[in-house]
Write a protein that holds these residues in place. Structure first.
Motif, short mmCIF file in Angstrom:
data_model
loop_
_atom_site.label_atom_id
_atom_site.label_comp_id
_atom_site.label_asym_id
_atom_site.label_seq_id
_atom_site.Cartn_x
_atom_site.Cartn_y
_atom_site.Cartn_z
N ARG B 2 0.81 -1.21 0.00
CA ARG B 2 0.00 0.00 0.00
C ARG B 2 0.85 1.27 0.00
O ARG B 2 1.94 1.29 0.56
CB ARG B 2 -0.86 0.08 1.26
N ARG B 48 -0.84 6.68 11.66
CA ARG B 48 0.31 5.88 12.09
C ARG B 48 1.36 6.62 12.88
O ARG B 48 2.29 5.99 13.40
CB ARG B 48 1.00 5.27 10.87
N LEU B 108 8.80 -3.01 23.84
CA LEU B 108 8.41 -3.20 25.23
C LEU B 108 8.07 -4.66 25.51
O LEU B 108 8.23 -5.14 26.63
CB LEU B 108 7.19 -2.32 25.57
N GLU B 111 7.55 -10.80 20.52
CA GLU B 111 6.44 -11.37 19.78
C GLU B 111 5.70 -12.46 20.54
O GLU B 111 4.49 -12.59 20.46
CB GLU B 111 6.94 -11.93 18.44
N LYS B 112 6.47 -13.21 21.28
CA LYS B 112 5.88 -14.31 22.04
C LYS B 112 4.89 -13.76 23.07
O LYS B 112 3.76 -14.22 23.19
CB LYS B 112 6.99 -15.09 22.73
N ARG B 115 1.77 -12.40 21.45
CA ARG B 115 0.83 -13.45 21.10
C ARG B 115 0.10 -13.98 22.33
O ARG B 115 -1.11 -14.19 22.31
CB ARG B 115 1.56 -14.60 20.41
N SER B 119 -3.90 -13.54 22.85
CA SER B 119 -4.78 -14.70 22.97
C SER B 119 -5.67 -14.56 24.20
O SER B 119 -6.85 -14.94 24.17
CB SER B 119 -3.97 -15.99 23.03
#
Lengths: 150, 150
Positions: B2, B48, B108, B111-112, B115, B119
């Motif tokens: 984009r 953004r 901060l 990724e773990k 996730r 969840s």
DNA sequence: TATAATTAAAGTCAGAGAAAGTCAAAAAGA
DNA sequence: TCTTTTTGACTTTCTCTGACTTTAATTATA
């Protein structure tokens, strides 16, 4: 063969072809390719590519939007699955603590994650939810969080 | 990709190239360079590069006008506190995603953790809780989990 | 010099278009 | 029958643009 199964196979083929276990599609384009209604893609994803099945879905609407299907690769996951399956429909705060300690001891999670999860599972974080619902909520949250580690 | 994403990348590149975390552009000239309408620059900035994303915008109209984008660098814990304080009594799934993405971008959380948190904060994990309570619960869980990172 | 006119920016906003999400009802299978 | 699949109408979210507005600097004029 059903349309759903054809679509499922195609997505799995894309996942197999991908180094990173990621398949990215554009819903309308893909539906067109498969010869089905766009909303059927949603149906397939929500019936066969759920976290329980070992997949994570991300998407974005608007121009240049996409749907990304990630396949979770299982490693030390059988232990996790075992734990997840052992959690019933409800779990109290005490048992939750034991589960987390167990995960910590067996190296399934680290201390930081344990603290993070414990904070979400504490009664204080659930104050806005009626007491009678809390053990169900706790079970659901705990299972979802453990699933995300797979 | 984009147009918005291309512009975003270009601005971030300018910020990275800058010693002082400042990018200064002239709207029309920059839009021309990017090959888009000038007002799209405003769109990108307001979607953004908001304070919530960790940026401050200054500008000036008229001859010799400019737009200055500053990236705010905060310490780990003060950035976290800032985010926690900005979360009200309720938060929907959409805004939650933005908060987590922001935390991820600014390092901060990893990724773990993102996730894991996502969840627990998903509607699917809250299915046993009445819809009307979910945004309150989400806010509470999110704040508790972020606090645990301090 | 003081003011008016001109020019050169950036800002705003509504609308069109692009894409995904939802949901209920019809159809097909078991 | 009861569950799963399939569809299409409608909704929501995100992007992009162009016409119009506002502000600032510069230039012309009294």
């Amino acid at each position: 063969m059903r349309m759903s199964d054809i679509i499922t196979k195609e997505i799995i083929k894309m996942l197999n072809d991908s180094e990173a276990n990621i398949a990215e599609i554009q819903r309308n384009e893909f539906a067109n390719l498969m010869g089905c209604a766009p909303s059927q893609i949603n149906y397939v994803l929500s019936s066969r590519f759920t976290p329980e099945h070992g997949y994570i879905i991300e998407s974005r609407r608007g121009g240049g939007g996409y749907i990304r299907i990630k396949r979770v690769v299982l490693s030390h996951s059988s232990a996790l699955m075992h734990i997840i399956n052992s959690i019933g429909e409800q779990i109290d705060a005490m048992s939750t603590r034991i589960v987390l300690e167990n995960c910590l001891e067996t190296g399934l999670i680290d201390e930081k994650n344990a603290r993070l999860m414990a904070s979400a599972l504490s009664n204080s974080a659930m104050q806005c939810v009626p007491v009678i619902l809390r053990d169900s909520l706790r079970a659901s949250l705990l299972k979802q969080m453990l699933l995300s580690l797979l």
